[in-house]
Scaffold this motif. Sequence first.
Motif: not given
Length: 340
Positions: A279-281, A287, A317, A320
């Motif tokens: 999820v934090d890639d 993501r 996110h 994001d």
Amino acid sequence: MASTIISAKYPPNIDPTRTPLAYGDRAIPRLNRELNDENLIVRQRAVMSLCDHLHDPEHIAEALRNGIGVSLKNLLKDDDITVRQKATECLFVMAGHALGRDSFLENETIYPVARLFDDSEDIARKNAHLCVMRISETPPGAEGIVQAQFVQVLVKKLQTELNEIKELILDTLHFCMRVDTQSALDASAMEAFTSLLKHELPVIRAKAARDIMDLSVPLAGKDRAVACGALPLLRDMLKDPTMEVRANSAGAIMTITITTKGKYTAIHAVSIPPLVDLVDDVNSEVRLNAIKALTCLSEAPEGRQELLKHVDKIRKHETDHIPAVGKAAEIAVKVITWLP
């Protein structure tokens, strides 16, 4: 691990001197005559000159009007490897343009090209697959390959070909599955793609995962992916250092887990923790696919219960900088926090 590189160099006994071009509009007709000459050296020089000449797009329409497509089709059966090699290279260049692709299909050139899949020379096989891959990039070309029943041939070649050619085959099948997935399912393509998930080259692993995602669009494909054990291998690839591998693996899991069987198979394979890590890639595609996959898994009560522990991480996110990721995060949070 070292990989074999297919050489395009000509044999040492071949004179690479190209035939001199005639002036203006006489160039193509003369080359066409020489392509059909009985003298091997004349054919070799003509096909080399033609290959250079066709790199100018303006010459392709003229070449087709003068029957170059038919002459090249005949040269695919030539006994000389240099002639076959350059003939397929010419067809590849022509297939990069709409007129060339139309001619390729109208003249049914795909059949003699496909016969080169069994050629003894690596470069001839590679060029043949390059031609077919280029043709498959458009829906009419992909349909032509499917209708010619070459999908099964391509899947079989995945088991035996060199790595360079495997990449081309995976690309060709990717485009073919956009117009028809049943042929690939009938050819046991899912099993072939799954076996390549353990390949030593990241590019082949990435393309195999992408093709699994393509083939998992229909329900039968999702069920086949579960049956042949693709999900545990895809889970392991979520930690791959190569971005394309992570993105395509998460995308394949996302597609497979739309069904209840896929959801529970993924949950039992402990796929949620590595997906949460993505999820934090740093890559937005990774993501996005990871969040969408988690959304699918959260539709099962067991998945929702596990993901409630990580809802804050996903909620971050919603803002994001990639709008698609933000929208996916909003949907994921709503699904995870849903109450009956």
